[in-house]
Motif scaffolding. Structure first.
Motif, PDB file in Angstrom:
ATOM      1  N   PHE A  73      -9.294 116.789  92.630  1.00 31.38           N
ATOM      2  CA  PHE A  73      -8.814 117.353  91.367  1.00 31.38           C
ATOM      3  C   PHE A  73      -9.870 118.188  90.640  1.00 31.38           C
ATOM      4  N   PHE A  74     -11.123 118.134  91.096  1.00 31.84           N
ATOM      5  CA  PHE A  74     -12.204 118.747  90.325  1.00 31.84           C
ATOM      6  C   PHE A  74     -12.976 119.755  91.177  1.00 31.84           C
ATOM      7  N   SER A  75     -12.985 121.001  90.715  1.00 31.26           N
ATOM      8  CA  SER A  75     -13.685 122.054  91.450  1.00 31.26           C
ATOM      9  C   SER A  75     -15.197 121.910  91.360  1.00 31.26           C
ATOM     10  N   GLN A  76     -15.699 121.196  90.333  1.00 30.67           N
ATOM     11  CA  GLN A  76     -17.133 121.049  90.137  1.00 30.67           C
ATOM     12  C   GLN A  76     -17.636 119.668  90.589  1.00 30.67           C
ATOM     13  N   TRP A  77     -16.885 119.022  91.474  1.00 38.93           N
ATOM     14  CA  TRP A  77     -17.293 117.683  91.926  1.00 38.93           C
ATOM     15  C   TRP A  77     -18.671 117.751  92.586  1.00 38.93           C
ATOM     16  N   ASP A  78     -19.530 116.765  92.288  1.00 44.29           N
ATOM     17  CA  ASP A  78     -20.910 116.737  92.770  1.00 44.29           C
ATOM     18  C   ASP A  78     -21.119 115.465  93.597  1.00 44.29           C
ATOM     19  N   ASP A  79     -21.130 115.617  94.919  1.00 44.69           N
ATOM     20  CA  ASP A  79     -21.295 114.451  95.795  1.00 44.69           C
ATOM     21  C   ASP A  79     -22.650 113.788  95.630  1.00 44.69           C
ATOM     22  N   VAL A  80     -23.663 114.586  95.351  1.00 43.46           N
ATOM     23  CA  VAL A  80     -25.012 114.020  95.163  1.00 43.46           C
ATOM     24  C   VAL A  80     -25.041 113.136  93.920  1.00 43.46           C
ATOM     25  N   ALA A  81     -24.442 113.617  92.826  1.00 43.57           N
ATOM     26  CA  ALA A  81     -24.392 112.818  91.602  1.00 43.57           C
ATOM     27  C   ALA A  81     -23.573 111.553  91.824  1.00 43.57           C
ATOM     28  N   LEU A  86     -18.608 110.581  85.767  1.00 46.34           N
ATOM     29  CA  LEU A  86     -19.905 111.252  85.656  1.00 46.34           C
ATOM     30  C   LEU A  86     -20.183 112.212  86.806  1.00 46.34           C
ATOM     31  N   SER A  87     -19.261 112.308  87.774  1.00 47.87           N
ATOM     32  CA  SER A  87     -19.576 113.006  89.021  1.00 47.87           C
ATOM     33  C   SER A  87     -18.944 114.383  89.165  1.00 47.87           C
ATOM     34  N   HIS A  88     -18.368 114.922  88.106  1.00 54.18           N
ATOM     35  CA  HIS A  88     -17.815 116.278  88.246  1.00 54.18           C
ATOM     36  C   HIS A  88     -18.366 117.220  87.172  1.00 54.18           C
ATOM     37  N   ASN A  89     -19.612 116.934  86.760  1.00 49.26           N
ATOM     38  CA  ASN A  89     -20.327 117.808  85.829  1.00 49.26           C
ATOM     39  C   ASN A  89     -19.559 118.035  84.528  1.00 49.26           C
ATOM     40  N   ALA A  90     -18.929 116.979  84.038  1.00 54.52           N
ATOM     41  CA  ALA A  90     -18.204 117.076  82.770  1.00 54.52           C
ATOM     42  C   ALA A  90     -19.172 117.385  81.629  1.00 54.52           C
ATOM     43  N   GLU A  91     -18.712 118.218  80.709  1.00 54.14           N
ATOM     44  CA  GLU A  91     -19.523 118.542  79.533  1.00 54.14           C
ATOM     45  C   GLU A  91     -19.317 117.540  78.403  1.00 54.14           C
ATOM     46  N   LEU A  92     -18.173 116.842  78.437  1.00 53.47           N
ATOM     47  CA  LEU A  92     -17.849 115.861  77.401  1.00 53.47           C
ATOM     48  C   LEU A  92     -17.296 114.609  78.059  1.00 53.47           C
ATOM     49  N   LEU A  93     -17.824 113.457  77.670  1.00 52.19           N
ATOM     50  CA  LEU A  93     -17.319 112.170  78.135  1.00 52.19           C
ATOM     51  C   LEU A  93     -16.608 111.469  76.986  1.00 52.19           C
ATOM     52  N   LEU A  94     -15.366 111.057  77.231  1.00 53.30           N
ATOM     53  CA  LEU A  94     -14.589 110.272  76.276  1.00 53.30           C
ATOM     54  C   LEU A  94     -14.432 108.881  76.878  1.00 53.30           C
ATOM     55  N   LEU A  95     -15.027 107.890  76.254  1.00 54.00           N
ATOM     56  CA  LEU A  95     -15.137 106.562  76.857  1.00 54.00           C
ATOM     57  C   LEU A  95     -14.634 105.498  75.887  1.00 54.00           C
ATOM     58  N   ASP A  96     -13.669 104.725  76.341  1.00 55.51           N
ATOM     59  CA  ASP A  96     -13.078 103.670  75.517  1.00 55.51           C
ATOM     60  C   ASP A  96     -13.642 102.329  75.961  1.00 55.51           C
ATOM     61  N   GLU A  97     -14.529 101.763  75.158  1.00 51.68           N
ATOM     62  CA  GLU A  97     -15.184 100.483  75.452  1.00 51.68           C
ATOM     63  C   GLU A  97     -15.882 100.506  76.815  1.00 51.68           C
ATOM     64  N   PRO A  98     -16.758 101.472  77.083  1.00 51.27           N
ATOM     65  CA  PRO A  98     -17.356 101.569  78.423  1.00 51.27           C
ATOM     66  C   PRO A  98     -18.315 100.442  78.759  1.00 51.27           C
ATOM     67  N   THR A  99     -18.899  99.790  77.750  1.00 49.78           N
ATOM     68  CA  THR A  99     -19.867  98.725  78.038  1.00 49.78           C
ATOM     69  C   THR A  99     -19.228  97.345  78.014  1.00 49.78           C
ATOM     70  N   SER A 100     -17.932  97.269  77.752  1.00 49.14           N
ATOM     71  CA  SER A 100     -17.244  95.982  77.723  1.00 49.14           C
ATOM     72  C   SER A 100     -17.259  95.347  79.111  1.00 49.14           C
ATOM     73  N   GLY A 101     -17.636  94.081  79.175  1.00 45.71           N
ATOM     74  CA  GLY A 101     -17.649  93.367  80.444  1.00 45.71           C
ATOM     75  C   GLY A 101     -18.918  93.544  81.246  1.00 45.71           C
ATOM     76  N   LEU A 102     -19.843  94.387  80.774  1.00 44.52           N
ATOM     77  CA  LEU A 102     -21.105  94.569  81.487  1.00 44.52           C
ATOM     78  C   LEU A 102     -22.148  93.594  80.973  1.00 44.52           C
ATOM     79  N   ASP A 103     -23.017  93.138  81.871  1.00 45.87           N
ATOM     80  CA  ASP A 103     -24.110  92.268  81.452  1.00 45.87           C
ATOM     81  C   ASP A 103     -25.159  93.102  80.720  1.00 45.87           C
ATOM     82  N   PRO A 104     -26.079  92.451  79.976  1.00 41.27           N
ATOM     83  CA  PRO A 104     -27.049  93.206  79.165  1.00 41.27           C
ATOM     84  C   PRO A 104     -27.884  94.203  79.948  1.00 41.27           C
ATOM     85  N   VAL A 105     -28.280  93.858  81.186  1.00 38.43           N
ATOM     86  CA  VAL A 105     -29.094  94.779  81.986  1.00 38.43           C
ATOM     87  C   VAL A 105     -28.275  96.005  82.372  1.00 38.43           C
TER      88      VAL A 105
END
Length: 286
Positions: free
Chosen positions: A102-110, A143-162
């Motif tokens: 779906f993304f023309s700017q997809w970055d396999d390395v990223a 994060l892998s298609h060189n997006a200029e803007l990230l819209l994130l709903d509770e992205p850290t929920s469920g992650l441990d502190p590290v």
């Protein structure tokens, strides 16, 4: 430059409504979107991309109207919603292959870099992932298609502190590269580490939009001496909260000295807790 501009966004449900939600995001900034459960954060974020269709309002990304430039805009946006659903028995490698198309700017390395950073195995299926690992995978895709803007709903929920700390480092690095991030969270300490700006929503209305530093330094927490019964009509005291060590209230920094009570600097959690206890009639002047 304003990378996102929202004007008069409205969405009504039988028991809840977004009312005239307006705000802007500046390029290269990390913006925390805060408010308690049910305040309207997810509804707002979903409305931006018309996953929820607004009743009114205008939304422009990169100075382009959403209605006329939806596909081009989506190429520049990475979105992670609060409810992440994948085909439970498909390998991640298959899901990634579909997403990549779906993304023309997809970055396999990223993509490979983020999969390694988040310790994700492409041979696993979503059913084999914990809730936190599903969030990490969704972020790796975003994060892998060189997006200029990230819209994130509770992205850290469920992650441990590290893992949360690693993710915040990624956010800061992206910001250094000129990327912009808007994310909702209940973990206010995450915003203490990385946010440039704050948008505060309460009961479907934006009650504050400003720089993080200015927002926090405007308030202090005062401790009321034992036995003190402050007047509920004192406009200087916001959101009195009970405590065994002495009830506390939020006050503007300019009022703290005149009250004569012990005070300390407020952090974002202090402000949220006291705001949510505040009389709605007093919220207009925060």
């Amino acid at each position: 430059m304003d990378i996102l501009k929202v004007q008069g966004l409205c969405k009504a449900y039988p028991a809840f409504a977004l009312s005239d939600v307006s705000f802007t995001l500046e390029a290269g900034h990390i913006t925390g979107f805060i408010g308690r459960n049910g305040a309207g954060k997810s509804t707002t974020l979903n409305s931006l991309l018309h996953y929820v269709h607004p009743d009114a309002g205008r939304i422009t990304f990169f100075n382009q109207d959403w209605e006329k430039n939806e596909l081009a805009i989506k190429e520049k946006i990475g979105f992670v919603g609060s409810s992440i659903q994948y085909y439970p028995l498909k390998k991640l490698s298959k899901i990634t292959a579909i997403t990549r198309s779906f993304f023309s700017q997809w970055d396999d390395v990223a993509y490979a870099r983020y999969m390694t950073l988040f310790n994700l195995d492409e041979n696993k299926t979503p059913k084999q992932l914990s809730a936190g690992m599903k969030v990490k995978y969704a972020l790796a895709l975003a994060l892998s298609h060189n997006a200029e803007l990230l819209l994130l709903d509770e992205p850290t929920s469920g992650l441990d502190p590290v893992s949360r700390d690693e993710l915040l480092d990624v956010f800061l690095t992206l910001c250094d590269k000129g990327k912009s991030i808007l994310f909702s969270t209940h973990i206010t300490s995450d915003l203490d580490k990385c946010a440039d700006d704050i948008i505060y929503i309460k009961k479907g209305q934006i009650i504050a939009e400003e720089s993080f530093k200015h927002f926090v330094t405007r308030y202090q927490v005062v401790t009321l001496p034992e036995g003190t019964t402050p007047s509920a009509n004192d406009p200087r005291l916001m959101g009195i909260k009970r405590s065994k060590q002495g009830d506390t209230a939020l006050v503007r920094t300019t009022d703290a000295a005149g009250l004569g009570f012990p005070s300390r600097e407020a952090d974002l959690e202090d402000i949220m807790v006291h705001f949510e206890k505040e009389n709605p009639s007093c919220m207009q002047s925060i």
